[in-house]
Write an enzyme that holds these catalytic residues in place. Structure first.
Site, mmCIF file in Angstrom:
data_model
loop_
_atom_site.group_PDB
_atom_site.id
_atom_site.type_symbol
_atom_site.label_atom_id
_atom_site.label_comp_id
_atom_site.label_asym_id
_atom_site.label_seq_id
_atom_site.Cartn_x
_atom_site.Cartn_y
_atom_site.Cartn_z
ATOM 1 N N LYS A 147 0.850 -1.191 0.000
ATOM 2 C CA LYS A 147 0.000 0.000 0.000
ATOM 3 C C LYS A 147 0.885 1.239 0.000
ATOM 4 O O LYS A 147 1.910 1.274 0.704
ATOM 5 C CB LYS A 147 -0.912 -0.024 1.236
ATOM 6 N N SER A 175 -10.091 -0.472 6.753
ATOM 7 C CA SER A 175 -9.429 -0.303 5.455
ATOM 8 C C SER A 175 -8.679 -1.524 4.920
ATOM 9 O O SER A 175 -8.262 -1.517 3.767
ATOM 10 C CB SER A 175 -8.462 0.879 5.500
ATOM 11 N N SER A 179 -9.724 1.780 2.557
ATOM 12 C CA SER A 179 -8.811 2.495 1.688
ATOM 13 C C SER A 179 -7.783 1.615 0.989
ATOM 14 O O SER A 179 -7.216 2.018 -0.017
ATOM 15 C CB SER A 179 -8.088 3.583 2.489
#
Lengths: 95, 491
Positions: free
Chosen positions: B79, B178, B154
């Site tokens: 990420k 997330s 996210s």
């Protein structure tokens, strides 16, 4: 809770944000809706409830004060938008 | 079937036996990315050169008979809010569109030690604020099951990359869901470890009392190995817990006889899609057949979690994001009139709408006259939410429910209505407020879209969570389903 454009302008100033008139109007409406929803918390009596700022039972985490090398200045400056002699350059703070 | 579909242990055997090289794995990953990325758009940065170089290095070590790390040769996606030395790290923000970190996050050092290969950096909502990836400054990642739908967020890029088999595993971060929510939407496994289990050093902070890094994988077994590699105390993160890391493979028994399951009543109430509810309740029969018992349990303060969370997370964010001032790194606005103007212009040009909205909300909640009514009140409600779990865990070993109230929604469907978007996090947010570990595992499809089963455990009891998840997975075939939209036949 309803908030005004003036509240939004005040908060934007605190947060160092410059908002367009359109953004101000939008945030006034959206923050108002979110804060109105947050009023829900007032249904709860929390008079004697302690606050949780953190879930772990730790505080004042200390380490031994042992000297060690710092990151070299040249490396720190690699992402600097503007620099001079190993220092970050910014507009004058005092006129 | 690609080599990336092999189970971890079989893959390691083939590598050890010389039937397979790390270069083969990395090339398979890059080929799959070339094939699927035009639709999926999971990556912000693809580091082909770095990945190939690292693969050659590991292959050389393999030939020389060196020891193999826990994740040896596995192509990994990271990420883009986890800093990677020398590799662009943007947090999906214009503000950091030029930021090349000068150090590694602790998890990156640990992955290096475990000898996985970093393929690139994955898309996300800007600064991890959002649940759809629509808040990325660069692109909207698509759900591999239906490109018209969001992958969740996210960590949407992380979940989409694993679901479309672009990488073997990915790292995400979870502040209010997330990791788990995008894993549920994309039909993969997502684990949020206990707060403090994994070092946050080098994770760009959103809400420091809630953020936690964790794995997104195709199955529970892989999650076990990735967690093993990244868990542990770190002197560089004063909030990482000094608690011994157990051998997580002890969870891979398939045995849940006598496990006491609490079914969270409030996670199955109003607002939950009936098909999601039905799919999640069907898991109870599986657990029963394995010898576990279940009962309904109430977490009475659940309905207050979203309000408390958005006040607390936004308050912490407004403070954390004060560092983005255009002075030391990031994109600085041009021609500022003075220093304050430099801050203002850089931040206003660098941040997107959702990030500004949360900074505004947090600044408001912390400002004079409102602190007690909003921030302090929310911190007290956080205590009540923790107590709900404490009580439930007196009677149960794990608590289960859906990961999300619905399956993946359409791109654009909720973008203009932040409050509705926030309410979508109702099943995941309480877990972050209480700092507990939780996993989302695929438990079937509703109208062709994946549904996630959430299993929540006691603090630092990832083993029981993983044991329950693994036993369920072994007894079912749901995790073998693959998205058809990007070329994978449904198994």
């Amino acid at each position: 809770m309803s908030i005004s454009i003036r509240d939004v302008e005040h908060v934007a100033n605190l947060a160092r944000l410059e908002l367009t008139e359109e953004e101000k109007a939008k945030y006034t409406e959206q923050l108002g809706a979110i804060l109105a929803y947050a009023q829900k918390l007032n249904e709860l009596d929390t008079e004697d409830v302690p606050q949780t700022s953190h879930v772990l039972p730790i505080s004042n985490v200390m380490r031994d004060d042992v000297p060690r090398p710092s990151t070299p200045i040249e490396k720190v400056m690699l992402n600097a938008p503007d620099e001079e002699d190993g220092q970050f350059r910014v507009p004058a703070v005092l006129e | 079937m690609s080599v990336l579909d092999l189970r971890l242990r079989e893959l390691q055997d083939r590598l050890a036996g010389g039937e397979l090289t790390v270069t083969d794995l990395v090339e398979a990953s890059l080929a799959r990315i070339r094939e699927t990325e035009p639709v999926v758009q999971a990556f912000i940065t693809i580091d082909e050169e770095g990945a190939r170089a690292r693969a050659s290095e590991l292959d050389r070590q393999l030939r020389e008979g060196g020891e193999r790390g826990l994740l040896f040769g596995l192509p990994a996606g990271i990420k883009d809010n986890i800093v990677t030395e020398g590799l662009l790290t943007t947090c999906a923000s214009r503000f950091l569109s030029n930021y090349i970190p000068i150090y590694n996050a602790t998890v990156m050092d640990k992955l290096r030690e475990a000898q996985s290969v970093t393929i690139g950096k994955l898309n996300m909502d800007e600064f991890a604020m959002g649940g759809s990836n629509e808040n990325s400054a660069f692109k909207v990642t698509r759900n591999p099951w239906d490109p018209e739908r969001v992958p969740g967020g996210s960590s949407g890029g992380s979940a989409a990359a694993v679901a479309s088999r672009q990488v073997y595993f990915a790292l995400g971060s979870d502040t209010g869901g997330s990791i788990r929510q995008p894993a549920a939407y994309c039909g993969v496994v997502g684990l949020k470890p206990t707060y403090g289990r994994v070092s946050r050093y080098g994770l760009v902070a959103f809400a420091s009392s809630l953020d936690q890094i964790g794995p997104i994988t195709k199955n529970v077994e892989d999650a076990v190995y990735v967690l093993q590699a990244i868990a542990g105390h770190d002197p560089m993160d004063s909030t990482s817990a000094d608690v011994e890391v157990p051998d997580y493979t002890a969870a891979l028994t398939g045995d849940v006889k006598g496990l006491r399951i609490g079914v969270a009543k409030e996670y199955l109430g109003a607002g939950i899609d009936p098909k999601v509810k039905e799919t999640v309740l069907a898991t109870l029969k599986v657990f029963e057949s394995l010898g576990a018992t279940w009962e309904e349990v109430s977490l009475p303060h659940t309905e207050y979690a979203v309000a408390a969370y958005y006040l607390l997370a936004s308050s912490e964010a407004s403070s954390n994001l004060a560092r983005f001032d255009g002075v030391r790194y990031g994109v600085r606005a041009e021609n500022p009139a003075n220093l304050i103007d430099l801050y203002r212009k850089s931040r206003s040009q660098g941040f997107g709408a959702e990030v500004k909205r949360r900074i505004m909300l947090g600044t408001f909640a912390l400002s004079t006259g409102y602190y007690d009514a909003y921030y302090l009140k929310a911190q007290k409600v956080r205590t009540l939410i923790r107590r709900d779990f404490d009580q439930a865990f007196e009677k149960f070993d794990v608590i289960i429910g859906p990961t999300t109230p619905t399956t993946a929604f359409r791109i654009g469907e909720k973008i203009d209505d932040p409050l509705t978007m926030y309410l979508n996090d109702i099943c995941t947010i309480p877990v972050n407020l209480a700092g507990l570990p939780a996993i989302s595992v695929p438990c079937g499809l509703a109208d062709g879209l994946p549904v996630g089963l959430q299993i929540i455990g006691r603090a630092f009891d990832e083993i029981t969570v993983l044991r329950a998840a693994y036993a369920y997975e072994q007894a079912t075939e749901h995790h073998k389903l693959r998205p058809a939209a990007v070329g994978g036949a449904q198994a």
